[in-house]
Design a protein around this motif. Structure first.
Motif, PDB file in Angstrom:
ATOM      1  N   GLY A   1      43.351  18.978  49.276  1.00 30.86           N
ATOM      2  CA  GLY A   1      43.352  19.158  51.112  1.00 30.86           C
ATOM      3  C   GLY A   1      42.558  18.750  52.324  1.00 30.86           C
ATOM      4  O   GLY A   1      41.315  17.945  51.728  1.00 30.86           O
ATOM      5  N   ARG A   2      42.981  18.412  53.110  1.00 36.87           N
ATOM      6  CA  ARG A   2      41.782  18.271  54.530  1.00 36.87           C
ATOM      7  C   ARG A   2      41.678  19.502  54.567  1.00 36.87           C
ATOM      8  O   ARG A   2      42.262  19.340  56.556  1.00 36.87           O
TER       9      ARG A   2
ATOM     10  N   PRO B   1      42.097  34.923  51.743  1.00 32.21           N
ATOM     11  CA  PRO B   1      41.895  34.541  50.648  1.00 32.21           C
ATOM     12  C   PRO B   1      42.213  32.872  51.408  1.00 32.21           C
ATOM     13  O   PRO B   1      43.065  32.900  50.615  1.00 32.21           O
ATOM     14  N   THR B   2      41.260  32.305  50.829  1.00 39.78           N
ATOM     15  CA  THR B   2      41.897  30.458  50.736  1.00 39.78           C
ATOM     16  C   THR B   2      40.985  30.393  49.438  1.00 39.78           C
ATOM     17  O   THR B   2      39.651  29.810  49.152  1.00 39.78           O
ATOM     18  N   LEU B   3      42.287  29.796  48.654  1.00 39.10           N
ATOM     19  CA  LEU B   3      41.505  28.843  47.253  1.00 39.10           C
ATOM     20  C   LEU B   3      41.247  27.144  48.044  1.00 39.10           C
ATOM     21  O   LEU B   3      42.792  26.387  48.276  1.00 39.10           O
ATOM     22  N   LEU B   4      40.500  26.150  47.735  1.00 38.32           N
ATOM     23  CA  LEU B   4      40.440  25.032  47.566  1.00 38.32           C
ATOM     24  C   LEU B   4      39.857  24.402  46.586  1.00 38.32           C
ATOM     25  O   LEU B   4      39.747  24.454  45.512  1.00 38.32           O
TER      26      LEU B   4
ATOM     27  N   ASN C   1      36.132  19.253  51.233  1.00 42.93           N
ATOM     28  CA  ASN C   1      36.140  20.747  51.490  1.00 42.93           C
ATOM     29  C   ASN C   1      35.096  21.458  51.412  1.00 42.93           C
ATOM     30  O   ASN C   1      35.058  22.366  51.516  1.00 42.93           O
ATOM     31  N   ARG C   2      33.644  20.970  50.663  1.00 42.59           N
ATOM     32  CA  ARG C   2      32.824  21.584  50.627  1.00 42.59           C
ATOM     33  C   ARG C   2      32.570  21.919  51.689  1.00 42.59           C
ATOM     34  O   ARG C   2      31.992  23.108  52.698  1.00 42.59           O
TER      35      ARG C   2
ATOM     36  N   ASP D   1      37.227  25.077  43.664  1.00 40.63           N
ATOM     37  CA  ASP D   1      37.734  24.810  41.464  1.00 40.63           C
ATOM     38  C   ASP D   1      37.759  23.446  42.460  1.00 40.63           C
ATOM     39  O   ASP D   1      38.965  22.297  42.733  1.00 40.63           O
ATOM     40  N   VAL D   2      36.669  22.368  41.630  1.00 36.06           N
ATOM     41  CA  VAL D   2      36.843  21.568  41.273  1.00 36.06           C
ATOM     42  C   VAL D   2      37.877  20.838  39.737  1.00 36.06           C
ATOM     43  O   VAL D   2      37.187  21.331  38.789  1.00 36.06           O
ATOM     44  N   ILE D   3      38.429  20.179  39.765  1.00 37.33           N
ATOM     45  CA  ILE D   3      39.234  20.000  38.487  1.00 37.33           C
ATOM     46  C   ILE D   3      38.407  18.796  37.809  1.00 37.33           C
ATOM     47  O   ILE D   3      38.711  17.489  38.396  1.00 37.33           O
TER      48      ILE D   3
END
Length: 225
Positions: free
Chosen positions: A137-138, A152-155, A168-169, A184-186
């Motif tokens: 996302g942006r 609660p937000t998951l990026l 995102n950071r 979370d970085v994949i």
């Protein structure tokens, strides 16, 4: 993972200014309902969002995928980046969903620009939205709204999507200190998560986040108990 017989229905969402087509899939005894906000140039037919939605349904969540713009509006490229318009449409769709599902817990899943719309909508809707997940996302485009996000937000970002990862950071540190958030970085994944297993990992992380944060009782009651 639970196998559930889901019922899919083509719906039209009245926003007051437009009738937006959507696909509502209701799962028996659902944990909650996840409303999807697609990215610019996409639609409710996004193959990636549909894939994530199917996995969420298998995990016990109802889903709504809908078009943020009418076909006529989408022909004007500027509308695809009109965050005021997109977030209002998402607010309307979330309120419609809450009524349609008799107050089921609501989460928002945003991709690309849809993530910014989801965060802005979460601010306006307050406790109605219990969790937000962003895929590639942006969130930076949510701008000043970031400082007011309570959900609660998951990026989720691909490790090889370096520019978006940096954005995102930066966006995460603008969230309030007392707002639950995680980045979370994949590893190895690019912006569209086309690598083998990458999109499944997105769906797994999203399902875990929604399972942890969507609850029937009001958030205030959870803190008081």
């Amino acid at each position: 993972m639970h196998t559930r017989e889901a019922e899919e229905e083509e719906v039209r969402i009245d926003t007051g200014t437009a009738m937006l087509p959507g696909s509502l899939t209701l799962v028996p005894d659902a944990r909650g309902v996840v409303v999807f906000a697609h990215g610019s140039g996409s639609s409710r037919f996004s193959a990636r969002n549909q894939s994530v939605a199917r996995q969420l349904q298998m995990e016990g969540f109802s889903t709504l995928l809908f078009d943020l713009l009418t076909a006529e509006e989408d022909r004007d490229r500027e509308n695809r980046f009109d965050l005021d318009l997109l977030s209002r449409r998402l607010v309307d769709a979330a309120r419609w969903t809450a009524l349609r599902t008799h107050g089921a817990p609501i989460g928002l899943f945003g991709a690309s620009t849809g993530a910014a719309a989801a965060l802005r909508a979460a601010v306006e809707l307050g406790p109605t939205v219990q969790a937000v997940v962003s895929r590639g996302g942006r969130p930076d485009l949510a701008s000043m709204a970031l400082a007011h996000v309570r959900a609660p937000t998951l990026l989720i970002v691909g490790g090889s999507d370096t520019e978006v990862l940096a954005l995102n950071r930066d966006a995460q540190v603008q969230l309030p200190d007392d707002t639950v958030s995680r980045l979370d970085v994949i590893p190895g994944a690019t912006h569209l998560f086309e690598e083998p297993g990458a999109l499944n990992r997105v769906a797994t992380l999203a399902a875990e986040w929604f399972r942890d944060h969507l609850h029937r009782e009001a958030p205030q009651a959870r803190r008081a108990s």
